[in-house]
Design an enzyme around this catalytic site. Structure first.
Site, PDB file in Angstrom:
ATOM      1  N   ARG A 127       0.874  -1.170   0.000  1.00  0.00           N
ATOM      2  CA  ARG A 127       0.000   0.000   0.000  1.00  0.00           C
ATOM      3  C   ARG A 127       0.917   1.227   0.000  1.00  0.00           C
ATOM      4  O   ARG A 127       2.066   1.142   0.441  1.00  0.00           O
ATOM      5  CB  ARG A 127      -0.851   0.036   1.266  1.00  0.00           C
ATOM      6  CG  ARG A 127      -1.799  -1.131   1.430  1.00  0.00           C
ATOM      7  CD  ARG A 127      -2.476  -1.086   2.811  1.00  0.00           C
ATOM      8  NE  ARG A 127      -3.399  -2.191   2.988  1.00  0.00           N
ATOM      9  CZ  ARG A 127      -3.091  -3.346   3.581  1.00  0.00           C
ATOM     10  NH1 ARG A 127      -1.879  -3.533   4.090  1.00  0.00           N
ATOM     11  NH2 ARG A 127      -3.983  -4.300   3.692  1.00  0.00           N
ATOM     12  N   LYS A 132      -1.941  -2.574   7.847  1.00  0.00           N
ATOM     13  CA  LYS A 132      -3.195  -2.264   8.538  1.00  0.00           C
ATOM     14  C   LYS A 132      -3.279  -3.048   9.836  1.00  0.00           C
ATOM     15  O   LYS A 132      -2.816  -4.186   9.914  1.00  0.00           O
ATOM     16  CB  LYS A 132      -4.388  -2.626   7.656  1.00  0.00           C
ATOM     17  CG  LYS A 132      -4.731  -1.583   6.631  1.00  0.00           C
ATOM     18  CD  LYS A 132      -6.037  -1.966   5.956  1.00  0.00           C
ATOM     19  CE  LYS A 132      -6.503  -0.885   5.013  1.00  0.00           C
ATOM     20  NZ  LYS A 132      -7.742  -1.261   4.339  1.00  0.00           N
ATOM     21  N   HIS A 188      -2.941   2.201  -5.886  1.00  0.00           N
ATOM     22  CA  HIS A 188      -3.567   1.029  -5.282  1.00  0.00           C
ATOM     23  C   HIS A 188      -3.861  -0.045  -6.332  1.00  0.00           C
ATOM     24  O   HIS A 188      -3.807  -1.242  -6.046  1.00  0.00           O
ATOM     25  CB  HIS A 188      -4.829   1.409  -4.514  1.00  0.00           C
ATOM     26  CG  HIS A 188      -5.215   0.375  -3.504  1.00  0.00           C
ATOM     27  ND1 HIS A 188      -4.524   0.194  -2.327  1.00  0.00           N
ATOM     28  CD2 HIS A 188      -6.204  -0.550  -3.502  1.00  0.00           C
ATOM     29  CE1 HIS A 188      -5.072  -0.796  -1.645  1.00  0.00           C
ATOM     30  NE2 HIS A 188      -6.092  -1.261  -2.331  1.00  0.00           N
ATOM     31  N   ARG A 230      -1.126  -2.480  -6.666  1.00  0.00           N
ATOM     32  CA  ARG A 230      -1.189  -3.548  -5.655  1.00  0.00           C
ATOM     33  C   ARG A 230      -2.118  -4.663  -6.133  1.00  0.00           C
ATOM     34  O   ARG A 230      -1.814  -5.843  -6.007  1.00  0.00           O
ATOM     35  CB  ARG A 230      -1.663  -2.931  -4.339  1.00  0.00           C
ATOM     36  CG  ARG A 230      -1.789  -3.878  -3.182  1.00  0.00           C
ATOM     37  CD  ARG A 230      -2.063  -3.063  -1.913  1.00  0.00           C
ATOM     38  NE  ARG A 230      -2.771  -3.796  -0.897  1.00  0.00           N
ATOM     39  CZ  ARG A 230      -2.200  -4.606  -0.014  1.00  0.00           C
ATOM     40  NH1 ARG A 230      -0.899  -4.792  -0.038  1.00  0.00           N
ATOM     41  NH2 ARG A 230      -2.923  -5.214   0.903  1.00  0.00           N
ATOM     42  N   HIS A 265      -3.494  -9.546   4.144  1.00  0.00           N
ATOM     43  CA  HIS A 265      -4.942  -9.598   4.362  1.00  0.00           C
ATOM     44  C   HIS A 265      -5.283 -10.568   5.492  1.00  0.00           C
ATOM     45  O   HIS A 265      -4.742 -11.669   5.548  1.00  0.00           O
ATOM     46  CB  HIS A 265      -5.669 -10.069   3.098  1.00  0.00           C
ATOM     47  CG  HIS A 265      -5.693  -9.061   2.011  1.00  0.00           C
ATOM     48  ND1 HIS A 265      -5.905  -9.401   0.697  1.00  0.00           N
ATOM     49  CD2 HIS A 265      -5.530  -7.718   2.021  1.00  0.00           C
ATOM     50  CE1 HIS A 265      -5.878  -8.307  -0.043  1.00  0.00           C
ATOM     51  NE2 HIS A 265      -5.650  -7.269   0.730  1.00  0.00           N
ATOM     52  N   TYR A 303      -9.675  -8.920  -4.374  1.00  0.00           N
ATOM     53  CA  TYR A 303      -8.526  -8.218  -4.935  1.00  0.00           C
ATOM     54  C   TYR A 303      -8.075  -8.806  -6.256  1.00  0.00           C
ATOM     55  O   TYR A 303      -7.716  -8.102  -7.176  1.00  0.00           O
ATOM     56  CB  TYR A 303      -7.344  -8.345  -3.965  1.00  0.00           C
ATOM     57  CG  TYR A 303      -6.915  -7.067  -3.331  1.00  0.00           C
ATOM     58  CD1 TYR A 303      -5.683  -6.526  -3.627  1.00  0.00           C
ATOM     59  CD2 TYR A 303      -7.716  -6.420  -2.424  1.00  0.00           C
ATOM     60  CE1 TYR A 303      -5.253  -5.368  -3.028  1.00  0.00           C
ATOM     61  CE2 TYR A 303      -7.313  -5.271  -1.812  1.00  0.00           C
ATOM     62  CZ  TYR A 303      -6.075  -4.735  -2.126  1.00  0.00           C
ATOM     63  OH  TYR A 303      -5.664  -3.587  -1.529  1.00  0.00           O
TER      64      TYR A 303
END
Length: 180
Positions: A33, A58, A126, A129, A152, A161
């Site tokens: 990211r 994240k 993004h 990615r 993830h 994704y």
């Protein structure tokens, strides 16, 4: 992606072009990211023989991301041109005044490139990615490994994704399950 020569009609410093290329190379080449690429400290820069970088994603989860040689070369090119003395504990990527680089600057750089190349508005940092994940899957990467590489928590996020459809998942199930 690592070309740092000024683009026609663009009056940007070569180090800035190299910086933008390096950040975008990490987004595609390592599936990072923007925030993850910008969180890399100078001391942790993927240069030389380094083939991975540990990033915090994240949820403050730490993971290792492999670094391919074109991305490493892009970072090295940037560092060779950067006019600032970067502190080891400071950010790897800095803005025009030497402070931390804003994600918005990277997004704007991508928008300029998108316009120059005639790419659609969907070509964003993004999206690089997403392309990383999709290309790995297309070349035979398994969904669980791609999930780990992207950081993830849920496999369903990775599935979205990569654009995996139920037919592909069913085919994988049938080929791998002993009773299928």
């Amino acid at each position: 992606m690592t070309t740092t020569a000024p683009r026609e009609g663009e009056a940007r410093e070569p180090w800035v072009l190299a910086r933008d290329a390096a950040v975008l190379a990490l987004c595609y080449g390592a599936g990072l990211r923007i925030s993850e690429a910008l969180s890399i400290r100078r001391a942790d820069a993927p240069v030389g023989e380094t083939d991975e970088v540990t990033i915090v994603g994240k949820g403050q989860k730490s993971r290792s991301a492999p670094i391919i040689s074109p991305a490493r070369k892009a970072v090295e090119d940037y560092l060779s041109l950067c006019p600032f003395a970067l502190k080891p504990a400071g950010p790897l990527f800095v803005g025009a005044k030497g402070g931390p680089l804003s994600p918005r600057i990277v997004q704007l750089a991508m928008a300029r490139m998108r316009g120059a190349l005639g790419l659609p508005d969907s070509a964003t940092p993004h999206a690089l990615r997403h392309s990383f994940a999709t290309h790995l899957l297309a070349r035979g990467g398994d969904l669980r490994t791609i999930q780990d590489l992207l950081g993830h928590a849920s496999l369903s996020t990775t599935q979205v994704y990569t654009g995996v459809d139920s037919a592909r998942l069913l085919a994988a199930y049938r080929s791998a399950h002993p009773r299928a």
